[in-house]
Enzyme design. Sequence first.
Site, mmCIF file in Angstrom:
data_model
loop_
_atom_site.group_PDB
_atom_site.id
_atom_site.type_symbol
_atom_site.label_atom_id
_atom_site.label_comp_id
_atom_site.label_asym_id
_atom_site.label_seq_id
_atom_site.Cartn_x
_atom_site.Cartn_y
_atom_site.Cartn_z
ATOM 1 N N LYS A 29 0.929 4.928 6.741
ATOM 2 C CA LYS A 29 0.374 5.746 5.652
ATOM 3 C C LYS A 29 1.074 7.104 5.644
ATOM 4 C CE LYS A 29 -2.850 2.638 4.805
ATOM 5 N NZ LYS A 29 -2.734 1.754 3.621
ATOM 6 N N SER A 65 0.801 -1.226 0.000
ATOM 7 C CA SER A 65 0.000 0.000 0.000
ATOM 8 C C SER A 65 0.832 1.274 0.000
ATOM 9 C CB SER A 65 -0.949 0.016 1.206
ATOM 10 O OG SER A 65 -0.227 0.177 2.417
#
Length: 235
Positions: free
Chosen positions: A114, A43
């Site tokens: 993230k 990701s």
Amino acid sequence: MADEERTPGSSWRRTALVGGACVTFLLLLSHFVIQPFLIPSGSMEPTLQVGDRILVNKLAYRFGDEPARGDVVVFDGTGSFVEEQPRGNPVTGLLHDGAAALGLAEPDETDFVKRVVGTGGDRVVCCDEDGRLTVNGVPVEERYVMLGDRPSSVPFDIVVPPDRLWVMGDHRSQSSDSRDHLGSAGGGMVPVDRVVGRADWIAWPFDRWSTVPGTDAFAAVPAPPAGGHGAGAHG
């Protein structure tokens, strides 16, 4: 002679004590200062690769600083990305936590890595007429995004509440991030106090040893207006 009085058993005990002291030191270091973190998915590609072991600086936000736009952070997603999970077997849980703290096992299912795209008060919109993400009305050139990915295939227009973060993965088409939790409790916004630390270094594999690349993508983004954004935005 004293050396002649040493037995194999005493030598084993000394080795065990030294080993235990080393593990204890590493666990304390991991808990308070620098924690290894194993990257389990793609990701955050291309910035972070599957199998990378990063070092998370847990002191980065400890003395008054807060996460800034562009920072790559590790956070506990309980309450924002995932619901509270029932406790499992305490013994296996403790062993897993110890292994994860040393970077030897995948992180807990509630831990995520993230990039911070919006901080408290920011209006984050995607996308403008040129297909770019904007923050407080300024287009952001996200050169860290995976080649071929759009900034987002899902349109959104949000205002980040105070003490919260809007976070996204660099591999946008493969990242489950704030966009996927807009309708859930917390709206996908991560509380600042849930941030574990900032990802500062890639420690493994050796051929990728480096600092986590920084970005100036948000350099031109102004602070949010003192009076807040217009009624067209929502958070």
